[in-house]
Design a protein around this motif. Sequence first.
Motif, PDB file in Angstrom:
ATOM      1  N   ALA A 133      -6.092  -4.806  -2.478  1.00 14.04           N
ATOM      2  CA  ALA A 133      -5.494  -4.188  -1.995  1.00 14.04           C
ATOM      3  C   ALA A 133      -4.589  -3.849  -0.491  1.00 14.04           C
ATOM      4  O   ALA A 133      -4.296  -2.889  -0.231  1.00 14.04           O
TER       5      ALA A 133
ATOM      6  N   PRO B 127     -13.048   1.085  -3.404  1.00 12.13           N
ATOM      7  CA  PRO B 127     -12.056   2.610  -4.927  1.00 12.13           C
ATOM      8  C   PRO B 127     -12.708   3.812  -3.956  1.00 12.13           C
ATOM      9  O   PRO B 127     -12.552   4.726  -4.994  1.00 12.13           O
TER      10      PRO B 127
ATOM     11  N   ILE C  14      -9.981   3.275   1.681  1.00 13.25           N
ATOM     12  CA  ILE C  14      -8.809   3.485   1.172  1.00 13.25           C
ATOM     13  C   ILE C  14      -8.806   2.728   0.268  1.00 13.25           C
ATOM     14  O   ILE C  14      -9.175   2.026   0.036  1.00 13.25           O
ATOM     15  N   SER C  15      -8.208   3.819  -0.888  1.00 15.00           N
ATOM     16  CA  SER C  15      -8.469   2.991  -2.172  1.00 15.00           C
ATOM     17  C   SER C  15      -7.078   2.925  -2.546  1.00 15.00           C
ATOM     18  O   SER C  15      -5.615   3.837  -2.263  1.00 15.00           O
TER      19      SER C  15
ATOM     20  N   TYR D  14      -8.611   2.006 -10.439  1.00 16.31           N
ATOM     21  CA  TYR D  14      -8.915   1.333 -11.401  1.00 16.31           C
ATOM     22  C   TYR D  14      -9.908   0.034 -10.081  1.00 16.31           C
ATOM     23  O   TYR D  14      -9.901   0.971  -8.987  1.00 16.31           O
ATOM     24  N   VAL D  15     -10.534  -0.604 -10.708  1.00 12.38           N
ATOM     25  CA  VAL D  15     -11.762  -1.247  -9.872  1.00 12.38           C
ATOM     26  C   VAL D  15     -11.061  -3.104  -9.713  1.00 12.38           C
ATOM     27  O   VAL D  15     -10.827  -3.742 -10.951  1.00 12.38           O
TER      28      VAL D  15
END
Length: 250
Positions: free
Chosen positions: A147, A92, A134-135, A139-140
């Motif tokens: 992802a 994230p 990378i995110s 949001y988590v």
Amino acid sequence: MDIDILTLFPQMFQGPFSTGIFERAIDHGLVSINLHNIRDYTYDKHHTADDYAYGGGAGMILKPEPIFEALESIEMDVKLEAGDMPIILLTPQGRLFSQPIAYELSKYSRLILICGHYEGVDGRVAEHLVTDEISIGDYVLSGGELAAMVVVDAVVRLLPGVLGSEASLQDDSHVAGLLEYPQYTRPAVYREWSVPEVLLSGNHAQVSKWRREQAIQRTLERRPELLDKASLSLEERRLVERLLTSPLDK
Ligand code: 6GU
């Protein structure tokens, strides 16, 4: 393209990667996905991959050793490509994934993705091993696996030969910095709702113009911030001004 994924949960990838475009792309040899279980690189009796955070706080941290060792074991066979091979940590805290980043990644012949887990990954992985973080959004998630699947999907569909028609890529949402226009298929009338007439006209110039206008209007309504960066003609910029006061018919 060869994609190596380091994860604590390789089984999570079985479903997505054995259906749809992945199945075809893998069967046709356009992409090869290799899953590596981080836990295979732990050597204590309980195969411990996580530990408490130095400094305290709730949650466990992924230990550095299994990740470095997993990476080193696969790098053995990729030494030749070293230097020009992204090693991406899904976290994230990463840069926000986007269509341009998907394009950028699609140019490499090999990608390595590392899925973070628990409350985080020991900082030395980001500092001394990975080349990119990378995110996929603000949001988590409970882990980097979903992802990684998102990133791999967005990249693989861009590889030559993976999708049926290359032309369809040009119209995708976000490719020209706009959301895509609405699409319709048969029947022409369903429950008394008609498909927009221009689409049945056979007039390609009119159809293109309508689609472009719809894309602009939709972007203005839903994601106005995208219009600042979109490449619009002077005439289209004027259209945006007009739409702000009087929207087109839907
Ligand atoms: Cl890459 N990982 C996790 N755990 N959560 C996320 C994410 C990644 N991207 C958005 N949320």
